[in-house]
Design an enzyme around this catalytic site. Structure first.
Site, PDB file in Angstrom:
ATOM      1  N   ARG A   1       0.779  -1.264  -0.037  1.00 64.64           N
ATOM      2  CA  ARG A   1       0.041  -0.112  -0.131  1.00 64.64           C
ATOM      3  C   ARG A   1       0.895   1.209   0.099  1.00 64.64           C
ATOM      4  O   ARG A   1       1.701   1.591   0.758  1.00 64.64           O
ATOM      5  CB  ARG A   1      -0.821  -0.061   1.185  1.00 64.64           C
ATOM      6  CG  ARG A   1      -1.464   1.260   1.316  1.00 64.64           C
ATOM      7  CD  ARG A   1      -2.714   1.392   2.652  1.00 64.64           C
ATOM      8  NE  ARG A   1      -3.777   0.814   1.970  1.00 64.64           N
ATOM      9  CZ  ARG A   1      -5.105   1.006   2.545  1.00 64.64           C
ATOM     10  NH1 ARG A   1      -5.174   1.819   3.252  1.00 64.64           N
ATOM     11  NH2 ARG A   1      -6.221   0.118   1.892  1.00 64.64           N
TER      12      ARG A   1
ATOM     13  N   HIS B   1      -7.519   0.695  -6.191  1.00 60.63           N
ATOM     14  CA  HIS B   1      -7.783  -0.333  -5.373  1.00 60.63           C
ATOM     15  C   HIS B   1      -8.289  -1.410  -5.454  1.00 60.63           C
ATOM     16  O   HIS B   1      -9.310  -1.584  -5.167  1.00 60.63           O
ATOM     17  CB  HIS B   1      -8.540   0.583  -4.026  1.00 60.63           C
ATOM     18  CG  HIS B   1      -8.404   0.161  -2.580  1.00 60.63           C
ATOM     19  ND1 HIS B   1      -7.566  -0.965  -2.219  1.00 60.63           N
ATOM     20  CD2 HIS B   1      -8.958   0.480  -1.692  1.00 60.63           C
ATOM     21  CE1 HIS B   1      -7.857  -1.197  -1.001  1.00 60.63           C
ATOM     22  NE2 HIS B   1      -8.562  -0.375  -0.579  1.00 60.63           N
TER      23      HIS B   1
ATOM     24  N   GLN C   1     -10.480  -4.206  -3.157  1.00 62.30           N
ATOM     25  CA  GLN C   1     -11.791  -3.599  -2.638  1.00 62.30           C
ATOM     26  C   GLN C   1     -12.639  -3.901  -3.487  1.00 62.30           C
ATOM     27  O   GLN C   1     -13.790  -4.432  -3.134  1.00 62.30           O
ATOM     28  CB  GLN C   1     -11.452  -2.148  -2.007  1.00 62.30           C
ATOM     29  CG  GLN C   1     -12.823  -1.552  -1.570  1.00 62.30           C
ATOM     30  CD  GLN C   1     -12.951  -2.162  -0.210  1.00 62.30           C
ATOM     31  OE1 GLN C   1     -12.092  -1.843   0.486  1.00 62.30           O
ATOM     32  NE2 GLN C   1     -14.281  -2.527   0.172  1.00 62.30           N
TER      33      GLN C   1
ATOM     34  N   ASP D   1     -17.247   7.405  -1.681  1.00 61.64           N
ATOM     35  CA  ASP D   1     -15.995   7.375  -1.109  1.00 61.64           C
ATOM     36  C   ASP D   1     -15.847   8.837  -0.566  1.00 61.64           C
ATOM     37  O   ASP D   1     -16.524   9.750  -0.869  1.00 61.64           O
ATOM     38  CB  ASP D   1     -14.781   6.754  -1.926  1.00 61.64           C
ATOM     39  CG  ASP D   1     -13.388   6.525  -1.192  1.00 61.64           C
ATOM     40  OD1 ASP D   1     -13.557   6.475  -0.057  1.00 61.64           O
ATOM     41  OD2 ASP D   1     -12.348   6.360  -2.000  1.00 61.64           O
TER      42      ASP D   1
ATOM     43  N   CYS E   1     -16.208   1.849   0.917  1.00 60.74           N
ATOM     44  CA  CYS E   1     -14.936   0.999   1.076  1.00 60.74           C
ATOM     45  C   CYS E   1     -14.634   1.169   2.644  1.00 60.74           C
ATOM     46  O   CYS E   1     -14.005   0.323   3.080  1.00 60.74           O
ATOM     47  CB  CYS E   1     -13.903   1.368   0.074  1.00 60.74           C
ATOM     48  SG  CYS E   1     -13.225   2.953   0.054  1.00 60.74           S
TER      49      CYS E   1
ATOM     50  N   ARG F   1     -13.445  -8.423   2.767  1.00 57.88           N
ATOM     51  CA  ARG F   1     -11.905  -8.386   2.231  1.00 57.88           C
ATOM     52  C   ARG F   1     -11.019  -9.366   2.629  1.00 57.88           C
ATOM     53  O   ARG F   1     -10.281  -9.925   1.954  1.00 57.88           O
ATOM     54  CB  ARG F   1     -11.274  -6.856   3.232  1.00 57.88           C
ATOM     55  CG  ARG F   1     -11.844  -5.531   2.457  1.00 57.88           C
ATOM     56  CD  ARG F   1     -11.272  -5.238   1.161  1.00 57.88           C
ATOM     57  NE  ARG F   1      -9.940  -5.274   0.979  1.00 57.88           N
ATOM     58  CZ  ARG F   1      -9.215  -3.997   1.472  1.00 57.88           C
ATOM     59  NH1 ARG F   1      -9.802  -2.941   1.815  1.00 57.88           N
ATOM     60  NH2 ARG F   1      -7.846  -4.084   1.403  1.00 57.88           N
TER      61      ARG F   1
HETATM   62  N1  NVA Z   1      -9.893   6.573  -1.399  1.00 61.19           N
HETATM   63  C1  NVA Z   1      -9.465   6.359  -0.331  1.00 61.19           C
HETATM   64  C2  NVA Z   1      -9.715   5.044  -0.087  1.00 61.19           C
HETATM   65  C3  NVA Z   1      -9.448   4.685   1.381  1.00 61.19           C
HETATM   66  C4  NVA Z   1      -9.424   2.902   1.546  1.00 61.19           C
HETATM   67  C5  NVA Z   1      -7.942   6.965  -0.017  1.00 61.19           C
HETATM   68  O1  NVA Z   1      -7.372   6.730  -0.994  1.00 61.19           O
HETATM   69  O2  NVA Z   1      -7.788   7.478   0.997  1.00 61.19           O
HETATM   70  N1   CP Z   2     -11.036  -0.082   2.591  1.00 60.79           N
HETATM   71  C1   CP Z   2      -9.817   0.055   3.110  1.00 60.79           C
HETATM   72  O1   CP Z   2      -8.916  -0.285   2.241  1.00 60.79           O
HETATM   73  O2   CP Z   2      -9.672   0.299   4.514  1.00 60.79           O
HETATM   74  P1   CP Z   2      -8.128   0.705   5.355  1.00 60.79           P
HETATM   75  O3   CP Z   2      -7.920   1.922   4.849  1.00 60.79           O
HETATM   76  O4   CP Z   2      -8.818   0.628   6.758  1.00 60.79           O
HETATM   77  O5   CP Z   2      -7.259  -0.543   4.945  1.00 60.79           O
END
Ligand code: NVA
Ligand code: CP
Length: 306
Positions: free
Chosen positions: A104, A131, A134, A222, A262, A290
């Site tokens: 990540r 992502h 997800q 989101d 998500c 997940r």
């Molecule tokens: N769009 C959000 C998703 C978090 C799971 C981010 O990148 O922060």
């Molecule tokens: N939805 C998701 O990826 O959550 P986290 O940021 O908590 O891992």
């Protein structure tokens, strides 16, 4: 067989996507029935995090444990990667000691470069661009509640961000139509949009959230400011104020439409509390899935890679 990575949904075929979801559902049943399933005994997963996470870390780490393997949490602040060791060097070294790597991070190109130099499968667990894990969980959740998502309509309301891009790619893998409504200046990446459409995605860019939810079987959104965009929060609140998913908007979707997010969510911003906590919302199943679907993904990558 050759080395398989999962950097975007376009890395798996529609048949493979369907099979991963089916295996996720089967693994969920095994877990609920207390049947052990140590298919990855003796295997190790390195989890590299440059950004915060709750669901992703807990699901991958627990998933690997349930499959009989081991997961290592590597935060950039405590590894040499975070001190500037080249990605290529880190990829060669880490992949020489583990069986799979999950990353990540911010820059999607970092994950691509890591995969290029890795000798084991690499999983994208969120970048600024996509992502994909997800979407596997989201589509599995839809299938559990409503059956196949093929030819159904998904409405994306809000930012044209990493989640929106993965919903676009998911249209290729899973065969749904995606209606997207974003404010001016926050549309999805045009190149990624063209690419998804060239691969067979069915995507409609809509002028308003109301237009996007017409005929929708699933409404999803989101946060307005993603990780790394915190300083834009106020500007984005103004730009997105008409893009909240609330009960009035949900009444314009199909009467049995599901709501997904998500998570983490900001009640009162992108979604009203009565929608996310209401009876059309499946966000808790979505989060739990997940765990199950990523176990299926890890088995798939280990099975199909040499
Ligand atoms: N769009 C959000 C998703 C978090 C799971 C981010 O990148 O922060
Ligand atoms: N939805 C998701 O990826 O959550 P986290 O940021 O908590 O891992």
């Amino acid at each position: 067989m050759s080395l398989r990575h999962f950097l975007t949904l376009l890395d798996i075929s529609p048949e493979e996507g369907t099979s991963i979801l089916a295996r996720g559902i089967a693994l969920k049943a095994k877990q609920k029935n207390g049947e052990t399933h140590p298919t990855l005994a003796g295997k190790a997963l390195a989890m590299i995090f440059d950004k915060a996470s709750t669901r992703t870390r807990v699901s991958f780490e627990t998933g690997m444990f349930q499959l009989g393997g081991h997961a290592l949490f590597l935060h950039s602040g405590t590894t040499q990667l975070g001190r500037g060791e080249p990605v290529e060097d880190s990829a060669r070294v880490i992949s020489s000691m583990v069986d799979m790597v999950m990353i990540r991070t911010f820059d999607h190109a970092m994950v691509e470069k890591f995969a290029e130099y890795s000798s084991v499968p690499v999983i994208n667990a969120l970048t600024d661009l996509t992502h994909p894990c997800q979407i596997l969980a989201d589509v599995m959740t839809f299938v559990e509640h409503r059956g196949s998502i093929k030819s159904k309509t998904v409405a994306w309301i809000g930012d044209g961000n990493n989640m929106a891009h993965s919903w676009m790619n998911g249209s290729v893998t899973f065969g749904y139509t995606l209606n997207i409504a974003t404010p001016n200046g926050y549309a999805p990446d045009a190149m990624r949009l063209r690419h998804a459409i060239s691969k067979g995605a069915k995507i409609n860019l809509c002028n308003t959230p109301q237009e996007a939810v017409q005929g929708a079987d699933l409404v999803t959104t989101d946060v307005w400011a993603s990780m790394g965009q915190e300083e834009e929060q106020k500007i984005r609140e103004a730009a997105f104020k008409d893009y909240q998913v609330n009960s009035k908007l949900m009444t314009q979707a199909n009467s049995d439409a599901l709501f997904m997010h998500c998570l983490p969510a900001h009640r009162g911003e992108e979604v009203s509390a009565d929608v996310i906590d209401g009876n059309q919302s499946v966000v808790w199943d979505e989060a739990e899935n997940r765990l199950h679907v990523q176990k299926a993904l890890m088995e798939f990558l280990m099975d199909t890679s040499t």
